[in-house]
Scaffold this motif. Structure first.
Motif, PDB file in Angstrom:
ATOM      1  N   GLU A   1      -1.291  26.805  30.135  1.00 52.84           N
ATOM      2  CA  GLU A   1      -1.141  27.689  31.302  1.00 52.84           C
ATOM      3  C   GLU A   1      -2.406  27.702  32.164  1.00 52.84           C
ATOM      4  N   LYS A   2      -3.520  27.230  31.612  1.00 50.37           N
ATOM      5  CA  LYS A   2      -4.780  27.138  32.360  1.00 50.37           C
ATOM      6  C   LYS A   2      -4.856  25.758  33.011  1.00 50.37           C
TER       7      LYS A   2
ATOM      8  N   ASN B   1      -3.438  37.192  41.757  1.00 50.26           N
ATOM      9  CA  ASN B   1      -2.660  36.001  41.399  1.00 50.26           C
ATOM     10  C   ASN B   1      -3.323  35.164  40.310  1.00 50.26           C
ATOM     11  N   ASN B   2      -4.483  35.614  39.835  1.00 50.14           N
ATOM     12  CA  ASN B   2      -5.214  34.888  38.797  1.00 50.14           C
ATOM     13  C   ASN B   2      -5.556  33.464  39.235  1.00 50.14           C
ATOM     14  N   LYS B   3      -5.970  33.334  40.494  1.00 49.26           N
ATOM     15  CA  LYS B   3      -6.341  32.035  41.034  1.00 49.26           C
ATOM     16  C   LYS B   3      -7.767  32.094  41.552  1.00 49.26           C
TER      17      LYS B   3
ATOM     18  N   LYS C   1      -9.862  24.131  42.279  1.00 51.56           N
ATOM     19  CA  LYS C   1      -8.883  25.211  42.447  1.00 51.56           C
ATOM     20  C   LYS C   1      -8.267  25.438  41.076  1.00 51.56           C
ATOM     21  N   SER C   2      -8.183  26.704  40.680  1.00 53.29           N
ATOM     22  CA  SER C   2      -7.752  26.984  39.311  1.00 53.29           C
ATOM     23  C   SER C   2      -6.657  28.034  39.266  1.00 53.29           C
ATOM     24  N   LYS C   3      -6.004  28.062  38.117  1.00 51.06           N
ATOM     25  CA  LYS C   3      -4.983  29.056  37.835  1.00 51.06           C
ATOM     26  C   LYS C   3      -5.212  29.567  36.415  1.00 51.06           C
ATOM     27  N   ASN C   4      -5.288  30.890  36.265  1.00 49.24           N
ATOM     28  CA  ASN C   4      -5.476  31.564  34.970  1.00 49.24           C
ATOM     29  C   ASN C   4      -6.835  31.286  34.335  1.00 49.24           C
TER      30      ASN C   4
END
Length: 195
Positions: free
Chosen positions: A99-100, A149-151, A167-170
Motif C-alpha cells: 500500500e506504500k 489524503n496521505n500523499k 510523489k508518495s502515497k501512505n
C-alpha cells in the motif's frame, strides 16, 4: 475560491516568465560566437552540454531503494526552442507493505536548468504547515504534505542541473526524505561527474 483564482494566476505568471526566459536565452545564444577558446570563463554554463541520454538516466534507478522494489520505469523526452529535457519515472512499492507506493522522477535538461520550472520553488522559501522548503546536507528540498489524503511530494535540485521529484502515497515525510537521500547517495558519483 479567491485563493484558487490567485494561485492559478500566480502559476500562469510563472509559466509566462519561463517562456520569456526561454525566448531570451534562445535569442541571446544566437548573438554569441560559437567558438570555444582556451579561456572558458566567459561561457554560459547552460550552453555547454546536452542532457544525459534516456538510457544513462534510466541506469540511475536500482531494483531496490530503501526497502522499496522497482515495479516499472517510464521514459519521456520533451523538447522545444532548441532545448531538450529527459525524464525517467520509476514506480516503487514497499516490500511487504504494497500500500506504500512511490513515483520517483529524475529530470535532466543539461545546462538549461531555467526551463525545468525550478524557479517556482528553488528560489523561494516556503514555511506553511503543509508546504515548506528546507536545506539538508547543503541541498534545498521542497516538501508538500497532504495529511488528509496521505500523499506527499519532495523535490530537490542537484548541481543546478538535475531535478528529483518523489510523489508518495501512505508514506510520512521522514520516509520520503530517506528514499530521496538514498537515491542521491546511490548515484552521487554520477551526479558529481555530470556537473
Amino acid at each position: 475560491c479567491y485563493f484558487q483564482i490567485f494561485f492559478y494566476l500566480w502559476q500562469m505568471k510563472i509559466h509566462i516568465l519561463l517562456l520569456i526566459n526561454i525566448i531570451f536565452l534562445s535569442c541571446n545564444s544566437n548573438s554569441h560566437s560559437n567558438s570555444i577558446n582556451s579561456d572558458n570563463s566567459n561561457l554560459r554554463r547552460d550552453s555547454l552540454f546536452e542532457p544525459l541520454s534516456k538510457d544513462i538516466l534510466s541506469s540511475f534507478y536500482h531494483d531496490t531503494l530503501n526497502n522499496y522494489l522497482l515495479k516499472n520505469k517510464e521514459v519521456e523526452s520533451t523538447s522545444g526552442y532548441g532545448y531538450r529535457i529527459n525524464t525517467i519515472l520509476g514506480y516503487y512499492e514497499k516490500i511487504k507493505e504494497p500500500e506504500k507506493k512511490v513515483k520517483l522522477y529524475l529530470s535532466d535538461a543539461g545546462g538549461t536548468k531555467s526551463i525545468l520550472g525550478i524557479g517556482a520553488w528553488a528560489s523561494v522559501d516556503f514555511n506553511k504547515s503543509n508546504e515548506f522548503t528546507q536545506k539538508i546536507n547543503g541541498k534545498k528540498f521542497y516538501l508538500k504534505i497532504n495529511n488528509k489524503n496521505n500523499k506527499g511530494e519532495v523535490n530537490v535540485l542537484l548541481n543546478n542541473r538535475f531535478v528529483i521529484q518523489l510523489k508518495s502515497k501512505n508514506i510520512d515525510s521522514c520516509e520520503m526524505l530517506l528514499i530521496v537521500n538514498d537515491f542521491i547517495k546511490n548515484n552521487e558519483m554520477y551526479f558529481e561527474v555530470a556537473k
